[in-house]
Design a protein around this motif. Structure first.
Motif, PDB file in Angstrom:
ATOM      1  N   THR A 184       2.930  -7.767 -15.553  1.00  0.00           N
ATOM      2  CA  THR A 184       2.346  -7.647 -14.215  1.00  0.00           C
ATOM      3  C   THR A 184       1.718  -8.964 -13.752  1.00  0.00           C
ATOM      4  OG1 THR A 184       0.401  -6.697 -15.302  1.00  0.00           O
ATOM      5  CG2 THR A 184       1.932  -5.162 -14.234  1.00  0.00           C
ATOM      6  N   ALA A 185       1.277  -9.802 -14.697  1.00  0.00           N
ATOM      7  CA  ALA A 185       0.742 -11.116 -14.318  1.00  0.00           C
ATOM      8  C   ALA A 185       1.828 -11.967 -13.680  1.00  0.00           C
ATOM      9  CB  ALA A 185       0.166 -11.832 -15.535  1.00  0.00           C
ATOM     10  N   GLY A 186       3.065 -11.858 -14.184  1.00  0.00           N
ATOM     11  CA  GLY A 186       4.178 -12.607 -13.606  1.00  0.00           C
ATOM     12  C   GLY A 186       4.454 -12.203 -12.170  1.00  0.00           C
ATOM     13  N   VAL A 187       4.382 -10.883 -11.889  1.00  0.00           N
ATOM     14  CA  VAL A 187       4.602 -10.398 -10.527  1.00  0.00           C
ATOM     15  C   VAL A 187       3.472 -10.856  -9.612  1.00  0.00           C
ATOM     16  CG1 VAL A 187       4.896  -8.364  -9.064  1.00  0.00           C
ATOM     17  CG2 VAL A 187       5.892  -8.394 -11.357  1.00  0.00           C
ATOM     18  N   LEU A 188       2.233 -10.709 -10.058  1.00  0.00           N
ATOM     19  CA  LEU A 188       1.088 -11.042  -9.203  1.00  0.00           C
ATOM     20  C   LEU A 188       1.008 -12.552  -8.937  1.00  0.00           C
ATOM     21  CD1 LEU A 188      -1.227  -9.647  -7.725  1.00  0.00           C
ATOM     22  CD2 LEU A 188      -2.702 -10.176  -9.663  1.00  0.00           C
ATOM     23  N   SER A 189       1.278 -13.374  -9.955  1.00  0.00           N
ATOM     24  CA  SER A 189       1.232 -14.825  -9.738  1.00  0.00           C
ATOM     25  C   SER A 189       2.347 -15.268  -8.796  1.00  0.00           C
ATOM     26  CB  SER A 189       1.318 -15.577 -11.062  1.00  0.00           C
ATOM     27  OG  SER A 189       2.497 -15.245 -11.760  1.00  0.00           O
ATOM     28  N   LEU A 194       8.620   2.205   2.952  1.00  0.00           N
ATOM     29  CA  LEU A 194       7.572   3.020   3.579  1.00  0.00           C
ATOM     30  C   LEU A 194       6.491   3.391   2.577  1.00  0.00           C
ATOM     31  CD1 LEU A 194       9.592   5.455   5.884  1.00  0.00           C
ATOM     32  CD2 LEU A 194       8.022   3.653   6.591  1.00  0.00           C
ATOM     33  N   LEU A 195       6.878   3.570   1.312  1.00  0.00           N
ATOM     34  CA  LEU A 195       5.908   3.930   0.287  1.00  0.00           C
ATOM     35  C   LEU A 195       5.123   2.718  -0.223  1.00  0.00           C
ATOM     36  CD1 LEU A 195       8.039   6.437  -1.832  1.00  0.00           C
ATOM     37  CD2 LEU A 195       6.144   6.993  -0.307  1.00  0.00           C
ATOM     38  N   ILE A 196       5.787   1.570  -0.285  1.00  0.00           N
ATOM     39  CA  ILE A 196       5.181   0.408  -0.941  1.00  0.00           C
ATOM     40  C   ILE A 196       4.487  -0.548   0.025  1.00  0.00           C
ATOM     41  CG2 ILE A 196       5.807  -1.730  -2.170  1.00  0.00           C
ATOM     42  CD1 ILE A 196       7.632  -0.058  -3.909  1.00  0.00           C
ATOM     43  N   LEU A 197       5.113  -0.830   1.174  1.00  0.00           N
ATOM     44  CA  LEU A 197       4.562  -1.841   2.081  1.00  0.00           C
ATOM     45  C   LEU A 197       3.119  -1.569   2.530  1.00  0.00           C
ATOM     46  CD1 LEU A 197       7.437  -3.065   4.409  1.00  0.00           C
ATOM     47  CD2 LEU A 197       6.222  -4.313   2.638  1.00  0.00           C
ATOM     48  N   PRO A 198       2.750  -0.300   2.852  1.00  0.00           N
ATOM     49  CA  PRO A 198       1.364  -0.084   3.303  1.00  0.00           C
ATOM     50  C   PRO A 198       0.311  -0.487   2.275  1.00  0.00           C
ATOM     51  CG  PRO A 198       2.738   1.799   3.853  1.00  0.00           C
ATOM     52  CD  PRO A 198       3.554   0.928   2.956  1.00  0.00           C
ATOM     53  N   THR A 199       0.685  -0.532   0.994  1.00  0.00           N
ATOM     54  CA  THR A 199      -0.300  -0.860  -0.039  1.00  0.00           C
ATOM     55  C   THR A 199      -0.141  -2.291  -0.575  1.00  0.00           C
ATOM     56  OG1 THR A 199       1.165   0.038  -1.757  1.00  0.00           O
ATOM     57  CG2 THR A 199      -0.441   1.543  -0.775  1.00  0.00           C
ATOM     58  N   THR A 200       0.888  -3.002  -0.108  1.00  0.00           N
ATOM     59  CA  THR A 200       1.098  -4.366  -0.609  1.00  0.00           C
ATOM     60  C   THR A 200      -0.079  -5.271  -0.254  1.00  0.00           C
ATOM     61  OG1 THR A 200       3.479  -4.076  -0.345  1.00  0.00           O
ATOM     62  CG2 THR A 200       2.692  -6.314  -0.626  1.00  0.00           C
ATOM     63  N   GLY A 201      -0.619  -5.081   0.939  1.00  0.00           N
ATOM     64  CA  GLY A 201      -1.779  -5.875   1.344  1.00  0.00           C
ATOM     65  C   GLY A 201      -2.961  -5.664   0.416  1.00  0.00           C
ATOM     66  N   VAL A 202      -3.116  -4.433  -0.081  1.00  0.00           N
ATOM     67  CA  VAL A 202      -4.214  -4.136  -1.011  1.00  0.00           C
ATOM     68  C   VAL A 202      -4.014  -4.901  -2.317  1.00  0.00           C
ATOM     69  CG1 VAL A 202      -5.405  -2.312  -2.284  1.00  0.00           C
ATOM     70  CG2 VAL A 202      -4.517  -1.861   0.018  1.00  0.00           C
ATOM     71  N   LEU A 258      -2.346  -7.704  -2.738  1.00  0.00           N
ATOM     72  CA  LEU A 258      -2.616  -9.114  -2.468  1.00  0.00           C
ATOM     73  C   LEU A 258      -4.119  -9.389  -2.407  1.00  0.00           C
ATOM     74  CD1 LEU A 258       0.081  -9.924   0.240  1.00  0.00           C
ATOM     75  CD2 LEU A 258      -0.015 -10.826  -2.078  1.00  0.00           C
ATOM     76  N   PHE A 259      -4.833  -8.510  -1.722  1.00  0.00           N
ATOM     77  CA  PHE A 259      -6.286  -8.691  -1.612  1.00  0.00           C
ATOM     78  C   PHE A 259      -6.946  -8.635  -2.989  1.00  0.00           C
ATOM     79  CE2 PHE A 259     -10.525  -6.745  -1.386  1.00  0.00           C
ATOM     80  CZ  PHE A 259     -11.182  -7.704  -0.618  1.00  0.00           C
ATOM     81  N   LEU A 260      -6.558  -7.646  -3.798  1.00  0.00           N
ATOM     82  CA  LEU A 260      -7.140  -7.513  -5.139  1.00  0.00           C
ATOM     83  C   LEU A 260      -6.790  -8.720  -6.003  1.00  0.00           C
ATOM     84  CD1 LEU A 260      -6.439  -3.730  -5.855  1.00  0.00           C
ATOM     85  CD2 LEU A 260      -8.649  -4.789  -5.342  1.00  0.00           C
ATOM     86  N   GLY A 261      -5.552  -9.229  -5.863  1.00  0.00           N
ATOM     87  CA  GLY A 261      -5.145 -10.395  -6.636  1.00  0.00           C
ATOM     88  C   GLY A 261      -5.917 -11.634  -6.247  1.00  0.00           C
ATOM     89  N   ILE A 262      -6.090 -11.847  -4.934  1.00  0.00           N
ATOM     90  CA  ILE A 262      -6.835 -13.026  -4.459  1.00  0.00           C
ATOM     91  C   ILE A 262      -8.318 -12.898  -4.794  1.00  0.00           C
ATOM     92  CG2 ILE A 262      -7.536 -14.297  -2.388  1.00  0.00           C
ATOM     93  CD1 ILE A 262      -4.829 -13.398  -1.153  1.00  0.00           C
ATOM     94  N   PHE A 263      -8.871 -11.725  -4.493  1.00  0.00           N
ATOM     95  CA  PHE A 263     -10.295 -11.502  -4.726  1.00  0.00           C
ATOM     96  C   PHE A 263     -10.636 -11.575  -6.226  1.00  0.00           C
ATOM     97  CE2 PHE A 263     -13.994  -8.459  -4.969  1.00  0.00           C
ATOM     98  CZ  PHE A 263     -14.901  -9.275  -4.303  1.00  0.00           C
ATOM     99  N   GLY A 264      -9.792 -10.926  -7.037  1.00  0.00           N
ATOM    100  CA  GLY A 264     -10.006 -10.950  -8.483  1.00  0.00           C
ATOM    101  C   GLY A 264      -9.867 -12.341  -9.056  1.00  0.00           C
ATOM    102  N   GLY A 265      -8.912 -13.119  -8.521  1.00  0.00           N
ATOM    103  CA  GLY A 265      -8.725 -14.498  -8.984  1.00  0.00           C
ATOM    104  C   GLY A 265      -9.919 -15.368  -8.655  1.00  0.00           C
TER     105      GLY A 265
END
Length: 769
Positions: free
Chosen positions: A187-192, A374-382, A384-391
């Motif tokens: 999952t680190a590979g996907v998030l990075s 439709l299932l994934i896109l609405p939560t993609t922003g979340v 990204l936010f968690l990845g940036i904020f957590g980083g």
């Protein structure tokens, strides 16, 4: 040249619409301005092509040379560091030329901003060797890179460092390491990749999973990231009542820093440029026009690198924005209200604009792409936010970033589960093959016409004073009709060419792989392996099959079980590529390799057949007969007992000889005497211990193909073997020079085409005999 034609058409249409909207004076000014830009752009591209060709003329793969320039970017790899040089030069002997960008592999630590001089070895960029294969040359040239270079020793001309860029690079590495420790490698590979544009840790299996389900776009840094970071920061400042000019400036700086941090890819640059235009419009009090912003971003990117038009990411990025703009027209003209229907409409429009290009470059489409988005896109922003904020928190204190990153990890694992679930559904992936370019142009012209009709047809509708139920019913019927028409248009555009007799000798390196299609539509393959191309099945054979729209192979003939004839086949069986029948000679050497291949084939539901000498396969178009070995000639050795096949189609005859040697050729002559053929598949990759003069004089082939690897250690093809083929008047085509070799029949004549035109090869790609 088609890109220039489409650009000219777009310019003419956009100028006409501007004239209709703004009046004749503004329309003329607009048309003249962009016409001048268009002409200047073509001239700029011609100059860039000439400069690039001058550099290419000096390049020789494996040649010793020197390069120098300024380090603009670096990426850490497993074995070495990738260094990108700008303001750079190539020196070969006494010649010196400026280059656009050079990718240098180094084991020496350098910093962004250093000016270095490197001695080493040139590695030229590889074009695609077969249809459907990755085109390294096209990809890197579209990124502005002229060639690769393996550095051996480095001299520092200047140690001045771009401190800001180097600081961002180091922080980026720290965040990636934090992701790895907190989330695990997968999952680190996907998030990075999503957050930082770094693909070093992205596992191929996960990348393929996202591609097959149609959500790989979330891995690219694009408009979604810009809207979350740029607009999020802008709105936060707006709530704090920061003045317009200051908050716009700070937002612009924030998004530019992010662009540098994430590698400033093409889609990132496009999104950032459009965001900056949006901010500028707000500052000067002008409304923002998405199409104008898109056009200006295209002008900037093409001027910076005229070759970028060939990059798939560039094309898809712009088409996705056009799809969003088209959804606005559709939403208004159809009176679609906010909610799930609006989301379906937006997602559908984006897919409508991008699907043909995806099929053209990747040869398959995810069937349920709208639903999974439709299932994934609405939560993609979340995510990204968690990845940036957590980083960011993790940089201050690693423990603080744990909870946000665990949340991102959980959502990414959910994405993977959803993708795997959708792939289990029937017909999850539609193998389209490569659509014809003319049909794609027709598709986009019709799509533009539909949108124009909807845009200009919406105004009279607004004036109609009918009952609400009638309006809704009319719109419902209009939606159904439009959907059915679109599906028909898409099906027509994706339709591949009709079945026809063809032979495709693939370039698999040091090995053999031949695809045969009959007029009746039977899909046949002969051998499929290599000893010098890693994962030849995955990277050369399977992409070729997809590009031809081959969903399953009916008959796969194996001449013998050496690795250079069957390891690619085994890869495809492991990857669950459908193969109905696996065919051997009855006298194939049944050793451990053959037994392993048979066991694998049976596990995958493949029927195994054995041919006796004289037995044949036939359909309404072709006939394939086993000619050798027989019970009398069998020798108990792999090469000697290779299956020899005679292929016949109407008056055309071809002989596929496996790896037999001169002793087996003599036995063949004794058994069959004179046998005139049109096509000869050179025995044992053109070895001098095969392809005897006596054998070729009996066959009298009109053309011969040799499949072998470049600079192979076996000395293939042998000089004597080539001379024997030339002596009988055969036209010789070699995969090392031609890449994939295509043999077809047109108007009763045998037509041979080669995929590549390399140095030392005659320039024509069309040979008729």
């Amino acid at each position: 040249m088609w890109i220039f034609l489409l650009s000219a058409i777009f310019l003419a249409c956009h100028s006409y619409l501007r004239w209709k909207k703004r009046g004749s004076v503004q329309g003329i000014v607009y048309a003249v301005t962009f016409s001048v830009i268009f002409v200047l752009g073509i001239c700029h591209m011609q100059n860039a092509i000439k400069s690039h060709q001058a550099v290419e003329s000096l390049l020789e793969d494996g040649e010793k040379a020197a390069v120098w320039g300024t380090v603009s970017k670096k990426e850490e790899g497993a074995k070495s560091t990738k260094i990108y040089l700008k303001h750079c030069y190539l020196r070969v002997e006494e010649k010196q030329l400026p280059c656009r960008q050079i990718l240098v592999y180094l084991n020496t630590d350098v910093s962004v901003g250093n000016i270095i001089y490197v001695n080493g070895t040139v590695k030229t960029l590889e074009p695609a060797r077969n249809e459907g294969n990755f085109d390294e040359k096209n990809f890197y040239e579209s990124q502005g890179t002229d060639f690769k270079f393996y550095g051996e020793n480095v001299q520092f001309i200047s140690r001045d460092t771009d401190r800001f860029a180097e600081f961002l690079y180091q922080k980026k590495r720290e965040v990636i390491q934090l992701y790895q420790k907190t989330m695990g490698a997968e999952t680190a590979g996907v998030l990075s990749t999503m957050v930082l544009g770094d693909r070093q840790l992205l596992e191929p299996e996960i990348k393929s999973l996202y591609q097959k389900t149609g959500i790989s776009h979330i891995l690219a840094i694009s408009g979604l990231h810009v809207s979350i970071i740029g607009m999020g920061f802008y709105k936060m400042l707006q709530k704090q009542r920061v003045p317009l000019l200051l908050r716009s400036t700070l937002s612009a700086v924030a998004i530019l820093v992010f662009a540098v941090l994430s590698g400033a890819g093409v889609s990132t640059k496009r999104a950032v440029l459009m965001f900056l235009l949006l901010l500028l419009g707000g500052v000067i009090g002008r409304s923002y026009d998405s199409l104008t912003g898109l056009a200006l971003a295209a002008i900037f990117l093409l001027w910076e690198n005229p070759f970028v038009y060939a990059y798939t990411g560039f094309i898809l990025s712009f088409l996705a924005v056009l799809g969003v703009d088209a959804s606005v027209i559709l939403l208004k003209s159809m009176d679609i209200q906010k909610g799930i229907r609006e989301q379906i409409c937006v997602s559908g429009c984006i897919q409508a604009f991008t699907i043909p290009v995806i099929a053209y470059y990747y040869f398959e489409l995810p069937t349920y792409v709208i639903f999974i988005n439709l299932l994934i896109l609405p939560t993609t922003g979340v995510v990204l936010f968690l990845g940036i904020f957590g980083g960011l928190l993790g940089l201050l204190y690693p423990v603080l970033g744990f909870l946000p990153l665990q949340g991102a990890k959980g959502m990414l694992l959910l994405y993977q589960s959803l993708c795997r679930l959708f792939l289990k559904l029937p017909g999850a992936v539609w193998t389209t093959g490569k659509p014809r370019l003319q049909r794609l142009i027709f598709y986009y012209v019709v799509l533009a016409a539909i949108l124009t009709w909807l845009w200009y047809g919406k105004k009279p509708q607004r004036k109609l004073k009918t009952e609400l139920n009638n309006r809704l019913e009319n719109h419902r019927l209009k939606r159904i009709a439009l959907t059915l028409f679109y599906l028909g248009l898409l099906t027509f555009s994706m339709q591949k060419e009709g079945k026809r007799f063809q032979i495709q000798v693939l370039d698999v390196g040091q090995g053999d792989g031949i695809y045969i299609e009959s007029d009746a539509g039977t899909e046949i393959f002969v051998d499929g392996g290599s000893v010098d191309v890693s994962e030849v099945g995955k990277y050369r054979i399977q992409p070729f099959l997809k590009s031809h729209g081959v969903k399953e192979v009916d008959y796969w003939f194996v001449s013998h079980c050496d690795a250079d004839h069957c390891n690619g086949l085994m890869e495809l069986l492991e990857a669950d590529v459908p193969i109905k029948h696996l065919v051997f000679s009855k006298y194939v050497l049944r050793d451990e390799a053959q037994e392993e291949l048979v066991a694998l084939a049976k596990r995958k539901g493949c029927q195994v057949l054995y041919l006796e000498e004289g037995e044949c396969f036939r359909d309404a178009s072709v006939r394939i007969q086993a000619m050798y070995p027989s019970e009398k000639s069998v020798e108990g050795e792999r090469n000697a007992d290779s299956l020899v096949l005679l292929l016949e189609h109407e008056a055309f005859r071809g002989l596929l000889t496996g790896d037999i040697g001169q002793e087996q050729e003599k036995k063949f002559i004794e058994a069959y005497g004179n046998m005139k053929i049109d096509w000869y598949k050179a025995a044992h990759h053109g070895s001098k211990t095969s392809n005897s003069k006596e054998f070729l004089e009996v066959l009298q082939p009109k053309l011969a193909t040799i499949s072998c690897g470049r600079n192979n250690s076996y000395g293939h093809p042998g000089k004597e073997a080539v001379e024997h083929m030339q002596d009988v008047g055969a036209e010789i085509f070699q995969t090392t020079e031609c890449g994939q070799i295509s043999i077809t029949q047109e108007d009763g004549k045998v037509c041979v085409r080669r995929l590549l035109k390399e140095k030392g090869v005659l320039g024509e790609t069309d040979e008729k005999k």
